[in-house]
Write a protein that holds these residues in place. Structure first.
Motif, mmCIF file in Angstrom:
data_model
loop_
_atom_site.group_PDB
_atom_site.id
_atom_site.type_symbol
_atom_site.label_atom_id
_atom_site.label_comp_id
_atom_site.label_asym_id
_atom_site.label_seq_id
_atom_site.Cartn_x
_atom_site.Cartn_y
_atom_site.Cartn_z
ATOM 1 N N VAL A 66 6.360 3.270 58.430
ATOM 2 C CA VAL A 66 5.800 1.937 58.668
ATOM 3 C C VAL A 66 4.336 1.944 58.259
ATOM 4 N N ILE A 67 3.938 1.002 57.391
ATOM 5 C CA ILE A 67 2.541 0.912 56.963
ATOM 6 C C ILE A 67 2.108 -0.553 56.939
ATOM 7 N N ALA A 68 0.778 -0.773 56.894
ATOM 8 C CA ALA A 68 0.239 -2.131 56.871
ATOM 9 C C ALA A 68 0.555 -2.789 55.533
ATOM 10 N N ARG A 69 0.812 -4.101 55.567
ATOM 11 C CA ARG A 69 1.202 -4.845 54.369
ATOM 12 C C ARG A 69 0.167 -4.746 53.257
ATOM 13 N N GLN A 70 -1.132 -4.656 53.619
ATOM 14 C CA GLN A 70 -2.193 -4.644 52.604
ATOM 15 C C GLN A 70 -2.178 -3.365 51.757
ATOM 16 N N PHE A 71 -1.519 -2.296 52.271
ATOM 17 C CA PHE A 71 -1.495 -1.029 51.536
ATOM 18 C C PHE A 71 -0.229 -0.865 50.692
ATOM 19 N N VAL A 72 0.640 -1.865 50.702
ATOM 20 C CA VAL A 72 1.862 -1.795 49.908
ATOM 21 C C VAL A 72 1.576 -2.376 48.527
ATOM 22 N N LEU A 73 1.707 -1.548 47.472
ATOM 23 C CA LEU A 73 1.384 -1.976 46.112
ATOM 24 C C LEU A 73 2.519 -2.758 45.469
ATOM 25 N N THR A 74 3.750 -2.463 45.851
ATOM 26 C CA THR A 74 4.907 -3.156 45.289
ATOM 27 C C THR A 74 5.829 -3.602 46.419
ATOM 28 N N LYS A 75 6.722 -4.524 46.112
ATOM 29 C CA LYS A 75 7.648 -5.008 47.118
ATOM 30 C C LYS A 75 8.588 -3.877 47.532
ATOM 31 N N PRO A 76 8.582 -3.488 48.807
ATOM 32 C CA PRO A 76 9.444 -2.376 49.240
ATOM 33 C C PRO A 76 10.924 -2.743 49.163
ATOM 34 N N LEU A 77 11.750 -1.777 48.735
ATOM 35 C CA LEU A 77 13.196 -2.007 48.627
ATOM 36 C C LEU A 77 13.877 -1.856 49.974
ATOM 37 N N LEU A 78 14.919 -2.630 50.179
ATOM 38 C CA LEU A 78 15.719 -2.506 51.388
ATOM 39 C C LEU A 78 16.619 -1.275 51.280
ATOM 40 N N LYS A 79 17.098 -0.817 52.415
ATOM 41 C CA LYS A 79 17.936 0.384 52.452
ATOM 42 C C LYS A 79 19.181 0.223 51.588
ATOM 43 N N GLN A 80 19.832 -0.950 51.664
ATOM 44 C CA GLN A 80 21.067 -1.171 50.906
ATOM 45 C C GLN A 80 20.803 -1.268 49.406
ATOM 46 N N GLU A 81 19.540 -1.503 49.019
ATOM 47 C CA GLU A 81 19.197 -1.549 47.596
ATOM 48 C C GLU A 81 18.982 -0.152 47.015
ATOM 49 N N ILE A 82 18.910 0.860 47.881
ATOM 50 C CA ILE A 82 18.635 2.238 47.445
ATOM 51 C C ILE A 82 19.886 3.095 47.493
ATOM 52 N N LEU A 83 20.636 3.011 48.604
ATOM 53 C CA LEU A 83 21.805 3.872 48.786
ATOM 54 C C LEU A 83 22.872 3.605 47.721
ATOM 55 N N GLY A 84 23.505 4.676 47.243
ATOM 56 C CA GLY A 84 24.563 4.558 46.252
ATOM 57 C C GLY A 84 24.077 4.411 44.824
ATOM 58 N N LYS A 85 22.750 4.447 44.629
ATOM 59 C CA LYS A 85 22.187 4.359 43.281
ATOM 60 C C LYS A 85 21.892 5.777 42.752
ATOM 61 N N TYR A 86 21.745 5.887 41.421
ATOM 62 C CA TYR A 86 21.405 7.155 40.768
ATOM 63 C C TYR A 86 19.927 7.149 40.374
ATOM 64 N N ALA A 87 19.298 8.298 40.473
ATOM 65 C CA ALA A 87 17.903 8.412 40.060
ATOM 66 C C ALA A 87 17.820 8.490 38.540
ATOM 67 N N VAL A 190 0.341 8.314 51.037
ATOM 68 C CA VAL A 190 -0.659 9.276 51.514
ATOM 69 C C VAL A 190 -1.394 8.665 52.698
ATOM 70 N N LYS A 191 -1.266 9.291 53.861
ATOM 71 C CA LYS A 191 -1.940 8.825 55.086
ATOM 72 C C LYS A 191 -1.662 7.349 55.349
ATOM 73 N N LYS A 192 -0.364 6.999 55.339
ATOM 74 C CA LYS A 192 0.096 5.643 55.645
ATOM 75 C C LYS A 192 -0.382 4.597 54.636
ATOM 76 N N GLN A 193 -0.787 5.063 53.440
ATOM 77 C CA GLN A 193 -1.185 4.142 52.397
ATOM 78 C C GLN A 193 -0.425 4.476 51.123
ATOM 79 N N GLN A 194 0.023 3.429 50.430
ATOM 80 C CA GLN A 194 0.726 3.629 49.168
ATOM 81 C C GLN A 194 -0.314 3.666 48.054
ATOM 82 N N VAL A 195 -0.410 4.819 47.377
ATOM 83 C CA VAL A 195 -1.417 4.989 46.330
ATOM 84 C C VAL A 195 -0.736 5.434 45.038
ATOM 85 N N GLU A 196 -1.411 5.185 43.926
ATOM 86 C CA GLU A 196 -0.939 5.665 42.631
ATOM 87 C C GLU A 196 -1.536 7.045 42.378
ATOM 88 N N GLU A 197 -0.674 7.972 41.993
ATOM 89 C CA GLU A 197 -1.137 9.347 41.770
ATOM 90 C C GLU A 197 -0.670 9.816 40.392
#
Length: 384
Positions: A66-87, A190-197
């Motif tokens: 769980v992180i603050a909305r201001q630190f999210v760089l992209t729209k987070p995916l829902l669980k059902q949008e991730i499961l069953g997919k291939y990397a 990184v430390k509850k913040q979404q950063v580009e690395e």
């Protein structure tokens, strides 16, 4: 009634003041609303551990945070949008899941044809004691196999030197790459913040243009415990080429008739049909009304390849005099069967791990240097 100018001015000024106060209050509320929205906590799913390319994603790969909305760089995916997919590519630990990196199926990358003179062969960078990640395609290297002399760990001697080996390219995460080391941008938590690395990605394998006997010598040395070292170099005149350049004396020889035993063997067109596997299984039957009464039965189960090996849509023809079918896509793997030139083989696909190897109808592997693709119509012409 007489018009009072002074009163009119006062009314106008009061109206402007009230309007300014109302506008200020509106913007204050909007700012407060935005701040509350930015501080609102949202659920983000990230990779629990590093996920390899083509992996089917399940619950064990996900970690919820769980992180603050201001630190999210992209729209987070829902669980059902991730499961069953291939990397689609490697997803690193603590990296947020993105739609661009997920797929409904494994994507097959078309192979690029490499311009090689001898043999195109992939060698793992882990085989070398000093992998050089500054190398580029068309560079020339030597591969030196060395061994330890006695018990002194600092005393080594050269066993063999392979010269003039051309680099064709590299493989990174199963995809051809022009560089042995390149930078890649990822989104990470990184430390509850979404950063580009920006991370460094190293090639897993190096693609070489190498002579067959040189390759077999290096593999043999490595299997015997020798260390392999790579050294960037320039093209050197090979000893064997020197010998070929020396003028030979012309000596007239009498023509000799070769005995029958020395005549070149002929290989008829023949369809590859592997032997069926027979398994014996034993079953014990117990009777409910009599615990002491038991019956033991044996049954033979035959696993056949008739249907799979009779398919005609994907065929190979043997080119080498001796063709070894192995249990895995490697020259070091166990030999399962041996066939000869002009054998017709039905295959399933190319190996995803080692594209130089075909998977035959019985699950064995054959190297592409020993075979070539052939159509069913071409096979029928040859058979005649």
């Amino acid at each position: 009634m007489k018009f009072d100018k002074q009163l009119a001015v006062i009314i106008v000024l009061v109206s402007l003041l009230l309007t300014a106060i109302a506008i200020s209050f509106y913007f204050y509320k909007e700012k407060e609303k935005v701040a509350q929205d930015n501080n609102r906590l949202v659920n983000v799913y990230v990779a629990k551990n590093t996920i390899s390319k083509d992996t089917l994603i399940n619950e064990s790969h996900l970690k919820k945070t769980v992180i603050a909305r201001q630190f999210v760089l992209t729209k987070p995916l829902l669980k059902q949008e991730i499961l069953g997919k291939y990397a689609k590519e490697t997803i690193y630990q603590n990296e947020a899941f993105l739609k661009e990196k997920l797929s409904n199926k494994i994507e097959i990358v078309e192979e690029k044809s490499l311009d090689f003179k001898y043999n195109s062969y992939n060698m793992s960078m882990k085989l070398f004691e000093n992998p050089n990640f500054s190398l580029e395609p068309n560079d020339i290297i030597k591969i030196i196999s060395v061994y330890q002399k006695g018990k002194d760990v600092n005393n080594y001697a050269v066993q063999y030197v392979a010269k003039n080996i051309k680099i064709l390219g590299f493989l990174s995460e199963g995809v051809e790459s022009e560089k042995a080391l390149y930078k890649k941008k990822i989104k990470k938590l990184v430390k509850k913040q979404q950063v580009e690395e920006i991370i460094n990605v190293k090639a897993d394998e190096i693609i070489l243009d190498i002579k067959e006997k040189v390759l077999l010598k290096l593999i043999d040395d490595y299997n015997k415990g020798k260390q392999l070292w790579m050294v960037k170099s320039k093209i050197e005149e090979d000893d064997e080429e020197k010998k070929e350049e020396k003028p030979k004396k012309i000596v007239q020889k009498k023509k000799l008739v070769k005995p029958v035993s020395y005549r070149k063997p002929t290989y008829p067109i023949k369809w590859y049909t592997p032997k069926d596997k027979t398994l014996t299984k034993t079953a014990t039957i117990s009777y409910a009304n009599n615990n002491d009464k038991k019956t033991v039965k044996k049954a033979k189960i035959t696993e056949g390849y008739k249907d799979e090996c009779s398919k005609t849509d994907k065929l190979l023809i043997g080119l080498s005099h001796n063709i070894y079918l192995r249990t895995k896509p490697s020259f070091r793997a166990k030999i399962n069967n041996k066939i000869h030139k002009n054998y017709i083989m039905s295959y399933v696909s190319k190996s995803k791990i080692q594209p130089d190897w075909y998977i035959l109808c019985d699950g064995t592997y054959v190297n592409k240097k020993d075979v070539r693709d052939i159509s069913f119509s071409e096979y029928k012409k040859l058979e005649k």
